[in-house]
Design a protein around this motif. Structure first.
Motif, PDB file in Angstrom:
ATOM      1  N   UNK A 257     -46.229  -0.382  11.828  1.00  0.00           N
ATOM      2  CA  UNK A 257     -45.834   0.979  11.457  1.00  0.00           C
ATOM      3  C   UNK A 257     -44.840   1.549  12.465  1.00  0.00           C
ATOM      4  N   UNK A 258     -45.063   1.305  13.737  1.00  0.00           N
ATOM      5  CA  UNK A 258     -44.140   1.794  14.764  1.00  0.00           C
ATOM      6  C   UNK A 258     -42.751   1.221  14.605  1.00  0.00           C
ATOM      7  N   UNK A 259     -42.663  -0.059  14.332  1.00  0.00           N
ATOM      8  CA  UNK A 259     -41.359  -0.697  14.128  1.00  0.00           C
ATOM      9  C   UNK A 259     -40.712  -0.177  12.850  1.00  0.00           C
ATOM     10  N   UNK A 260     -41.519   0.054  11.814  1.00  0.00           N
ATOM     11  CA  UNK A 260     -40.985   0.598  10.557  1.00  0.00           C
ATOM     12  C   UNK A 260     -40.414   1.998  10.771  1.00  0.00           C
ATOM     13  N   UNK A 261     -41.087   2.815  11.575  1.00  0.00           N
ATOM     14  CA  UNK A 261     -40.575   4.159  11.870  1.00  0.00           C
ATOM     15  C   UNK A 261     -39.228   4.061  12.588  1.00  0.00           C
ATOM     16  N   UNK A 262     -39.142   3.191  13.578  1.00  0.00           N
ATOM     17  CA  UNK A 262     -37.858   2.993  14.277  1.00  0.00           C
ATOM     18  C   UNK A 262     -36.776   2.487  13.328  1.00  0.00           C
TER      19      UNK A 262
END
Length: 114
Positions: free
Chosen positions: A14-19
């Protein structure tokens, strides 16, 4: 704590998707290509894992952090999720590196033009 490893992978995903979405690196720019590359990479590494498991090189360790779902002998549910995350992380990292290097090359070109 069962499921902690899967939760950590999903939180990282999820963190990578947000970035990715915020910086418009991979998926927002080319969703089809990103999904295809991620799926092909995941399939490749999953096949790699299955060959390694068959050869006795890869074995599933015991951990209280796993959910407990085993898709095949020595292949926990977390493995394909991790492989998908790894492929997506590589795609986003590559797109980010291309952007940074492209900006540097562009700045150098503009500097030489002056």
């Amino acid at each position: 704590m069962p499921g902690a490893y899967l939760a950590a992978i999903l939180l990282s995903f999820a963190g990578i998707a947000v970035l990715d979405v915020r910086l418009r690196l991979a998926f927002p720019v080319a969703p089809g290509r990103t999904a295809a590359a991620g799926a092909l990479g995941t399939a490749f590494f999953l096949l790699w894992d299955l060959v390694g498991i068959g050869a006795g090189v890869f074995v599933k360790g015991d951990s209280a952090l796993y959910v407990g779902v085993v898709l095949a002998p020595h292949l926990p549910l977390e493995e394909p999720v991790f492989l998908a995350f790894l492929c997506y992380l590589a795609l986003v990292s590559w797109a980010g590196a291309q952007r940074v290097l492209g900006r540097r090359a562009s700045a150098r070109t503009q500097e030489h033009a002056r």
